[in-house]
Design a protein around this motif. Structure first.
Motif, PDB file in Angstrom:
ATOM      1  N   ALA A  15       4.363  16.783   5.914  1.00 12.76           N
ATOM      2  CA  ALA A  15       3.518  17.979   5.805  1.00 12.76           C
ATOM      3  C   ALA A  15       2.149  17.572   5.278  1.00 12.76           C
ATOM      4  CB  ALA A  15       4.167  18.989   4.864  1.00 12.76           C
ATOM      5  N   VAL A  16       1.136  18.190   5.817  1.00 13.11           N
ATOM      6  CA  VAL A  16      -0.224  17.954   5.327  1.00 13.11           C
ATOM      7  C   VAL A  16      -0.795  19.303   4.912  1.00 13.11           C
ATOM      8  CG1 VAL A  16      -2.537  17.096   5.908  1.00 13.11           C
ATOM      9  CG2 VAL A  16      -0.520  15.994   6.883  1.00 13.11           C
ATOM     10  N   PHE A  17      -1.344  19.342   3.723  1.00  8.89           N
ATOM     11  CA  PHE A  17      -1.889  20.619   3.255  1.00  8.89           C
ATOM     12  C   PHE A  17      -3.153  20.380   2.435  1.00  8.89           C
ATOM     13  CE2 PHE A  17       1.698  19.182   0.668  1.00  8.89           C
ATOM     14  CZ  PHE A  17       1.133  19.055  -0.581  1.00  8.89           C
ATOM     15  N   PRO A  18      -4.017  21.406   2.316  1.00 13.02           N
ATOM     16  CA  PRO A  18      -5.233  21.259   1.515  1.00 13.02           C
ATOM     17  C   PRO A  18      -4.894  21.014   0.039  1.00 13.02           C
ATOM     18  CG  PRO A  18      -5.278  23.311   2.785  1.00 13.02           C
ATOM     19  CD  PRO A  18      -3.919  22.739   2.937  1.00 13.02           C
ATOM     20  N   ALA A  19      -5.706  20.196  -0.590  1.00 13.05           N
ATOM     21  CA  ALA A  19      -5.481  19.863  -2.000  1.00 13.05           C
ATOM     22  C   ALA A  19      -5.952  20.995  -2.895  1.00 13.05           C
ATOM     23  CB  ALA A  19      -6.209  18.569  -2.345  1.00 13.05           C
ATOM     24  N   ILE A  20      -5.213  22.096  -2.877  1.00 14.83           N
ATOM     25  CA  ILE A  20      -5.533  23.210  -3.766  1.00 14.83           C
ATOM     26  C   ILE A  20      -4.299  23.505  -4.607  1.00 14.83           C
ATOM     27  CG2 ILE A  20      -7.372  24.299  -2.421  1.00 14.83           C
ATOM     28  CD1 ILE A  20      -5.245  26.132  -1.177  1.00 14.83           C
ATOM     29  N   VAL A  69       1.805  15.905  -6.857  1.00 10.28           N
ATOM     30  CA  VAL A  69       0.893  16.765  -6.102  1.00 10.28           C
ATOM     31  C   VAL A  69      -0.238  17.275  -7.009  1.00 10.28           C
ATOM     32  CG1 VAL A  69       0.696  18.915  -4.777  1.00 10.28           C
ATOM     33  CG2 VAL A  69       2.656  17.409  -4.406  1.00 10.28           C
ATOM     34  N   SER A  70       0.100  17.623  -8.247  1.00  9.14           N
ATOM     35  CA  SER A  70      -0.937  18.072  -9.193  1.00  9.14           C
ATOM     36  C   SER A  70      -1.959  16.968  -9.402  1.00  9.14           C
ATOM     37  CB  SER A  70      -0.330  18.453 -10.547  1.00  9.14           C
ATOM     38  OG  SER A  70       0.562  19.514 -10.398  1.00  9.14           O
ATOM     39  N   ASN A  71      -1.487  15.730  -9.547  1.00 15.17           N
ATOM     40  CA  ASN A  71      -2.409  14.602  -9.721  1.00 15.17           C
ATOM     41  C   ASN A  71      -3.373  14.497  -8.541  1.00 15.17           C
ATOM     42  OD1 ASN A  71      -1.491  13.785 -12.174  1.00 15.17           O
ATOM     43  ND2 ASN A  71      -0.562  11.882 -11.474  1.00 15.17           N
ATOM     44  N   ALA A  72      -2.844  14.630  -7.331  1.00 13.94           N
ATOM     45  CA  ALA A  72      -3.688  14.535  -6.135  1.00 13.94           C
ATOM     46  C   ALA A  72      -4.743  15.642  -6.154  1.00 13.94           C
ATOM     47  CB  ALA A  72      -2.836  14.625  -4.871  1.00 13.94           C
ATOM     48  N   GLN A 119      -7.232  16.599   1.576  1.00 12.23           N
ATOM     49  CA  GLN A 119      -5.895  16.872   2.102  1.00 12.23           C
ATOM     50  C   GLN A 119      -4.865  16.048   1.332  1.00 12.23           C
ATOM     51  OE1 GLN A 119      -5.267  18.606   5.468  1.00 12.23           O
ATOM     52  NE2 GLN A 119      -7.197  19.487   4.807  1.00 12.23           N
ATOM     53  N   VAL A 120      -3.684  16.622   1.215  1.00 11.84           N
ATOM     54  CA  VAL A 120      -2.563  15.896   0.631  1.00 11.84           C
ATOM     55  C   VAL A 120      -1.490  15.770   1.701  1.00 11.84           C
ATOM     56  CG1 VAL A 120      -0.802  15.877  -1.174  1.00 11.84           C
ATOM     57  CG2 VAL A 120      -3.054  16.837  -1.652  1.00 11.84           C
ATOM     58  N   ARG A 121      -0.954  14.559   1.843  1.00  4.08           N
ATOM     59  CA  ARG A 121       0.122  14.362   2.810  1.00  4.08           C
ATOM     60  C   ARG A 121       1.419  14.135   2.047  1.00  4.08           C
ATOM     61  NH1 ARG A 121       2.892  10.708   6.201  1.00  4.08           N
ATOM     62  NH2 ARG A 121       2.416   9.034   4.741  1.00  4.08           N
ATOM     63  N   MET A 144      10.209  10.310  -1.646  1.00  2.00           N
ATOM     64  CA  MET A 144       9.073  11.235  -1.582  1.00  2.00           C
ATOM     65  C   MET A 144       7.782  10.430  -1.629  1.00  2.00           C
ATOM     66  SD  MET A 144      10.167  14.145  -4.374  1.00  2.00           S
ATOM     67  CE  MET A 144      10.916  13.142  -5.645  1.00  2.00           C
ATOM     68  N   VAL A 145       6.921  10.674  -0.664  1.00  2.00           N
ATOM     69  CA  VAL A 145       5.610  10.024  -0.651  1.00  2.00           C
ATOM     70  C   VAL A 145       4.535  11.109  -0.757  1.00  2.00           C
ATOM     71  CG1 VAL A 145       3.996   8.579   0.667  1.00  2.00           C
ATOM     72  CG2 VAL A 145       6.461   8.113   0.761  1.00  2.00           C
ATOM     73  N   VAL A 146       3.627  10.938  -1.682  1.00  2.00           N
ATOM     74  CA  VAL A 146       2.495  11.865  -1.821  1.00  2.00           C
ATOM     75  C   VAL A 146       1.214  11.039  -1.706  1.00  2.00           C
ATOM     76  CG1 VAL A 146       1.305  13.494  -3.341  1.00  2.00           C
ATOM     77  CG2 VAL A 146       3.800  13.441  -3.295  1.00  2.00           C
ATOM     78  N   GLU A 147       0.410  11.406  -0.745  1.00  2.00           N
ATOM     79  CA  GLU A 147      -0.743  10.574  -0.428  1.00  2.00           C
ATOM     80  C   GLU A 147      -2.021  11.405  -0.384  1.00  2.00           C
ATOM     81  OE1 GLU A 147      -0.706   6.838   2.623  1.00  2.00           O
ATOM     82  OE2 GLU A 147      -0.345   8.822   3.439  1.00  2.00           O
ATOM     83  N   ASP A 148      -3.097  10.862  -0.950  1.00  2.00           N
ATOM     84  CA  ASP A 148      -4.391  11.515  -0.788  1.00  2.00           C
ATOM     85  C   ASP A 148      -5.434  10.489  -0.386  1.00  2.00           C
ATOM     86  OD1 ASP A 148      -6.059  10.510  -3.105  1.00  2.00           O
ATOM     87  OD2 ASP A 148      -4.405  11.343  -4.256  1.00  2.00           O
ATOM     88  N   GLN A 149      -6.528  10.962   0.182  1.00  2.00           N
ATOM     89  CA  GLN A 149      -7.625  10.065   0.561  1.00  2.00           C
ATOM     90  C   GLN A 149      -8.799  10.268  -0.400  1.00  2.00           C
ATOM     91  OE1 GLN A 149      -6.187  11.238   4.002  1.00  2.00           O
ATOM     92  NE2 GLN A 149      -5.085   9.346   3.557  1.00  2.00           N
ATOM     93  N   GLY A 150      -8.457  10.474  -1.628  1.00  2.00           N
ATOM     94  CA  GLY A 150      -9.469  10.820  -2.620  1.00  2.00           C
ATOM     95  C   GLY A 150     -10.141   9.618  -3.261  1.00  2.00           C
ATOM     96  N   VAL A 151     -10.518   9.804  -4.536  1.00  2.00           N
ATOM     97  CA  VAL A 151     -11.345   8.800  -5.209  1.00  2.00           C
ATOM     98  C   VAL A 151     -10.566   7.565  -5.647  1.00  2.00           C
ATOM     99  CG1 VAL A 151     -13.012  10.503  -6.016  1.00  2.00           C
ATOM    100  CG2 VAL A 151     -11.049   9.923  -7.464  1.00  2.00           C
ATOM    101  N   GLY A 152      -9.240   7.672  -5.697  1.00  2.00           N
ATOM    102  CA  GLY A 152      -8.439   6.520  -6.116  1.00  2.00           C
ATOM    103  C   GLY A 152      -8.427   6.327  -7.623  1.00  2.00           C
TER     104      GLY A 152
END
Lengths: 155, 126
Positions: free
Chosen positions: A18-23, A59-62, A73-75, A88-96
């Protein structure tokens, strides 16, 4: 049992992506999705609670730290294996995360120290069997959590 | 499911009964509500105590720790104490992990916490 032999025995039973907005509204949604997905393995109430909590932290961290500027986006990827292994894999393309080791220390936070406890990774670690964090500044963060569910689950 | 918080004053003790799912998303509203309540009486310059009840909390992650920590800082300024009551095993486990019980007192129930405040002569009308 050696690990090689286990790998052969293990078969992927089901997978969800699932991919959803990071809100922040989606933190609860992600928990509900993971709980519904894990339910097919007939987990104990305790296991389910641990899954929901660990995922909520990731997910909160992302949402909070991955995208401090807001948009992103969070995947989420959930996999269930025949031996009761739940991944469970939680992935973001954020600042790292510049220093993963430091970020994993209990009570460490770069957030609002008055309101954020710095316990996220510690909770993820203690509620799952394994936690891997792969992150690089500017490239995002991938959190992988493995939980071995009670063996009663049969394919 | 949304988190909500019911607040009542017992003299100088603010009783905050949380319910629902306490996560990062819900924490902001809880903080705001509690801070508003605390600031209503903090001008009086006498200790304010805060009693959290987790009895109706169905889910909590580490955001809950932040809610307690942030409020503790405000209560401490008045010279008061923060109590944590009604935790299930699992909420207790998260709180224990964070070491929150070194700054907040664990009591079995709101009544127990009120009794402790009363015994110390710490409940008064204001």
């Amino acid at each position: 049992m050696n690990s090689e032999c286990r790998v052969e025995e293990r078969k992927l039973c089901n997978r969800l992506e699932a991919v959803f907005p990071a809100i922040s509204q989606n933190e609860g949604l992600a928990r509900a999705v993971a709980a519904a997905f894990a339910a097919q393995a007939d987990p104990t109430v305790e296991e389910l609670t641990e899954i929901r909590t660990a995922l909520s932290e990731a997910v909160s961290n992302a949402v909070i730290y991955g995208y401090p500027q807001g948009e992103g986006q969070v995947r989420l990827e959930l996999s269930l294996y025949s031996d009761g292994r739940f991944v469970m894999v939680v992935e973001d393309q954020g600042v790292g995360i510049p220093d993963v080791e430091r970020a994993r220390e209990p009570l460490f936070t770069t957030g609002d120290a008055q309101e954020r406890s710095g316990m996220g990774f510690t909770v993820m670690e203690s509620f799952t069997d394994r936690l891997d964090v792969v992150s690089a500044p500017g490239k995002g963060t991938r959190i992988t959590m493995v939980k071995q569910l009670d063996q009663s689950y049969e394919l | 499911m949304n988190a909500s918080c019911q607040t009542t004053w017992e003299g100088s003790c603010l009783v905050a009964s949380l319910s629902g799912e306490v996560d990062h998303h819900q924490a902001a509203a809880l903080r705001e509500q509690l801070d508003e309540e605390i600031s209503r009486k903090s001008a009086v310059k006498r200790p304010i105590h805060l009693i959290f009840s987790f009895e109706k909390v169905t889910f909590m992650d580490s955001s809950g720790i932040g809610v307690i920590m942030g409020r503790y800082n405000k209560i401490r300024e008045t010279g008061g104490t923060v109590f944590i009551t009604g935790c299930g095993d699992y909420v207790d486990r998260i709180l224990e992990m964070s070491g929150i019980y070194t700054i907040a007192r664990r009591e079995e129930s709101v009544a127990h916490a009120l009794y402790q405040c009363g015994k110390a002569g710490q409940i008064y009308e204001q």
